[in-house]
Design a protein around this motif. Structure first.
Motif, PDB file in Angstrom:
ATOM      1  N   ILE A 130       0.885  -1.168   0.000  1.00 51.37           N
ATOM      2  CA  ILE A 130       0.000   0.000   0.000  1.00 51.37           C
ATOM      3  C   ILE A 130       0.916   1.209   0.000  1.00 51.37           C
ATOM      4  N   LYS A 131       0.882   1.956  -1.096  1.00 53.05           N
ATOM      5  CA  LYS A 131       1.705   3.161  -1.206  1.00 53.05           C
ATOM      6  C   LYS A 131       0.830   4.360  -0.842  1.00 53.05           C
ATOM      7  N   VAL A 132       1.345   5.197   0.026  1.00 52.57           N
ATOM      8  CA  VAL A 132       0.607   6.381   0.479  1.00 52.57           C
ATOM      9  C   VAL A 132       1.288   7.620  -0.096  1.00 52.57           C
ATOM     10  N   GLY A 133       0.537   8.394  -0.842  1.00 52.57           N
ATOM     11  CA  GLY A 133       1.094   9.572  -1.489  1.00 52.57           C
ATOM     12  C   GLY A 133       1.543  10.633  -0.498  1.00 52.57           C
ATOM     13  N   VAL A 134       2.764  11.137  -0.717  1.00 56.69           N
ATOM     14  CA  VAL A 134       3.288  12.222   0.128  1.00 56.69           C
ATOM     15  C   VAL A 134       3.686  13.434  -0.713  1.00 56.69           C
ATOM     16  N   GLY A 135       3.508  13.341  -2.036  1.00 58.68           N
ATOM     17  CA  GLY A 135       3.807  14.461  -2.920  1.00 58.68           C
ATOM     18  C   GLY A 135       5.245  14.490  -3.405  1.00 58.68           C
ATOM     19  N   GLU A 136       5.415  15.076  -4.584  1.00 58.60           N
ATOM     20  CA  GLU A 136       6.754  15.182  -5.187  1.00 58.60           C
ATOM     21  C   GLU A 136       7.589  16.224  -4.464  1.00 58.60           C
ATOM     22  N   ALA A 162      -6.050   9.551   3.822  1.00 52.00           N
ATOM     23  CA  ALA A 162      -5.400   8.419   3.141  1.00 52.00           C
ATOM     24  C   ALA A 162      -5.069   7.311   4.133  1.00 52.00           C
ATOM     25  N   ILE A 163      -4.691   7.680   5.343  1.00 56.38           N
ATOM     26  CA  ILE A 163      -4.386   6.675   6.376  1.00 56.38           C
ATOM     27  C   ILE A 163      -5.649   5.878   6.704  1.00 56.38           C
ATOM     28  N   LYS A 164      -6.791   6.566   6.804  1.00 52.01           N
ATOM     29  CA  LYS A 164      -8.065   5.860   7.041  1.00 52.01           C
ATOM     30  C   LYS A 164      -8.359   4.899   5.890  1.00 52.01           C
ATOM     31  N   ASP A 165      -8.113   5.353   4.663  1.00 54.83           N
ATOM     32  CA  ASP A 165      -8.313   4.482   3.495  1.00 54.83           C
ATOM     33  C   ASP A 165      -7.365   3.292   3.536  1.00 54.83           C
ATOM     34  N   ALA A 166      -6.128   3.524   3.954  1.00 52.85           N
ATOM     35  CA  ALA A 166      -5.138   2.441   4.028  1.00 52.85           C
ATOM     36  C   ALA A 166      -5.575   1.371   5.029  1.00 52.85           C
ATOM     37  N   ILE A 167      -6.193   1.793   6.138  1.00 52.25           N
ATOM     38  CA  ILE A 167      -6.704   0.839   7.131  1.00 52.25           C
ATOM     39  C   ILE A 167      -7.801  -0.030   6.498  1.00 52.25           C
ATOM     40  N   CYS A 168      -8.718   0.602   5.783  1.00 54.07           N
ATOM     41  CA  CYS A 168      -9.786  -0.149   5.108  1.00 54.07           C
ATOM     42  C   CYS A 168      -9.200  -1.116   4.087  1.00 54.07           C
ATOM     43  N   ALA A 169      -8.239  -0.624   3.311  1.00 54.22           N
ATOM     44  CA  ALA A 169      -7.611  -1.452   2.276  1.00 54.22           C
ATOM     45  C   ALA A 169      -6.920  -2.665   2.896  1.00 54.22           C
ATOM     46  N   ALA A 170      -6.187  -2.458   3.991  1.00 59.41           N
ATOM     47  CA  ALA A 170      -5.496  -3.564   4.663  1.00 59.41           C
ATOM     48  C   ALA A 170      -6.502  -4.600   5.156  1.00 59.41           C
ATOM     49  N   GLY A 171      -7.633  -4.139   5.681  1.00 57.87           N
ATOM     50  CA  GLY A 171      -8.687  -5.048   6.129  1.00 57.87           C
ATOM     51  C   GLY A 171      -9.207  -5.923   5.003  1.00 57.87           C
ATOM     52  N   MET A 172      -9.359  -5.324   3.823  1.00 58.42           N
ATOM     53  CA  MET A 172      -9.796  -6.100   2.651  1.00 58.42           C
ATOM     54  C   MET A 172      -8.705  -7.080   2.213  1.00 58.42           C
ATOM     55  N   MET A 173      -7.479  -6.599   2.191  1.00 55.66           N
ATOM     56  CA  MET A 173      -6.370  -7.398   1.665  1.00 55.66           C
ATOM     57  C   MET A 173      -6.101  -8.648   2.496  1.00 55.66           C
ATOM     58  N   VAL A 174      -6.206  -8.555   3.820  1.00 57.84           N
ATOM     59  CA  VAL A 174      -5.965  -9.745   4.644  1.00 57.84           C
ATOM     60  C   VAL A 174      -7.070 -10.778   4.440  1.00 57.84           C
ATOM     61  N   GLN A 175      -8.211 -10.328   3.941  1.00 56.56           N
ATOM     62  CA  GLN A 175      -9.316 -11.254   3.652  1.00 56.56           C
ATOM     63  C   GLN A 175      -9.256 -11.773   2.214  1.00 56.56           C
ATOM     64  N   GLY A 176      -8.170 -11.442   1.499  1.00 54.51           N
ATOM     65  CA  GLY A 176      -8.019 -11.929   0.129  1.00 54.51           C
ATOM     66  C   GLY A 176      -8.700 -11.077  -0.916  1.00 54.51           C
ATOM     67  N   GLU A 177      -9.147  -9.892  -0.529  1.00 57.93           N
ATOM     68  CA  GLU A 177      -9.870  -9.014  -1.464  1.00 57.93           C
ATOM     69  C   GLU A 177      -8.958  -7.906  -1.991  1.00 57.93           C
ATOM     70  N   VAL A 178      -7.816  -8.313  -2.543  1.00 61.84           N
ATOM     71  CA  VAL A 178      -6.846  -7.331  -3.035  1.00 61.84           C
ATOM     72  C   VAL A 178      -7.404  -6.566  -4.229  1.00 61.84           C
ATOM     73  N   ASP A 179      -8.063  -7.290  -5.152  1.00 62.73           N
ATOM     74  CA  ASP A 179      -8.616  -6.625  -6.335  1.00 62.73           C
ATOM     75  C   ASP A 179      -9.663  -5.583  -5.943  1.00 62.73           C
ATOM     76  N   ARG A 180     -10.497  -5.934  -4.959  1.00 63.28           N
ATOM     77  CA  ARG A 180     -11.510  -4.978  -4.495  1.00 63.28           C
ATOM     78  C   ARG A 180     -10.842  -3.750  -3.894  1.00 63.28           C
TER      79      ARG A 180
END
Length: 192
Positions: A130-136, A162-180
């Motif tokens: 999970i890459k979190v944007g920090v700007g150029e 973005a950190i809140k989104d990353a938490i949601c994404a990690a929750g999906m990913m550990v359940q095998g829902e990487v594509d989602r």
């Protein structure tokens, strides 16, 4: 079991800098799921718990960014994990605007020294991230000065989202829902 690694540098002077957004994500994840990241082992601060019904180990390597792979390789070996299926690394990305995420199943280091070292030490680049944007970095700036600097108020608010989104994404990913997770979070956020 999943290993979720947040990248950053240890030490008060690096707290909440662009380069430590991985640590910030891990702290937020730990808060959300009541996991204490306080055990010192494998050159990391480690905490064990459960996220969305899946056992996890959360780790914040304490080796400094460029040697993150030393800690990650020890963790992978100790827990007998397959990094290609059972590891997520969360880190800063200067090619993404603040507030944006990019989720990948695998990939190159893309110039990120922490990821470069993890690839070298684990022998694979096929791990989820999970890459979190920090700007150029601004023109004329030294890259180290940029990534070791702090966000302005406007960007800080975007990064907190973005950190809140990353938490949601990690929750999906550990359940095998990487594509989602990729579908939900890889689209660019529109400037308000």
């Amino acid at each position: 079991m999943f290993l979720i690694v947040g990248l950053g540098n240890p030490g008060k002077q690096y707290e909440h800098t662009r380069h430590n957004v991985g640590f910030d994500c891990l702290d937020a994840l730990a808060d959300q799921y009541n996991i204490s990241i306080c055990e010192k082992k494998h050159k990391a601060l480690v905490g064990k718990g459960v996220i969305e019904g899946v056992k996890v180990v959360l780790a914040k390597p304490q080796t400094f960014m460029n040697l993150s792979g030393e800690s990650v390789a020890e963790l992978v070996n100790y827990y007998k994990l397959n990094p290609e299926d059972e590891m997520i690394v969360i880190f800063d990305d200067i090619s993404l605007a603040p507030g944006n995420l990019r989720i990948r199943k695998k990939g190159s280091a893309g110039g990120h020294n922490g990821i470069k070292n993890i690839i070298a030490m684990t022998g694979t680049q096929n791990f989820m991230r999970i890459k979190v944007g920090v700007g150029e970095k601004p023109k004329g700036w030294d890259l180290a000065d940029h990534v070791l600097g702090h966000f302005n108020k406007e960007d800080q608010a975007k990064v907190e989202d973005a950190i809140k989104d990353a938490i949601c994404a990690a929750g999906m990913m550990v359940q095998g829902e990487v594509d989602r997770a990729m579908n939900d979070f890889n689209s660019k956020k529109q400037e308000a």
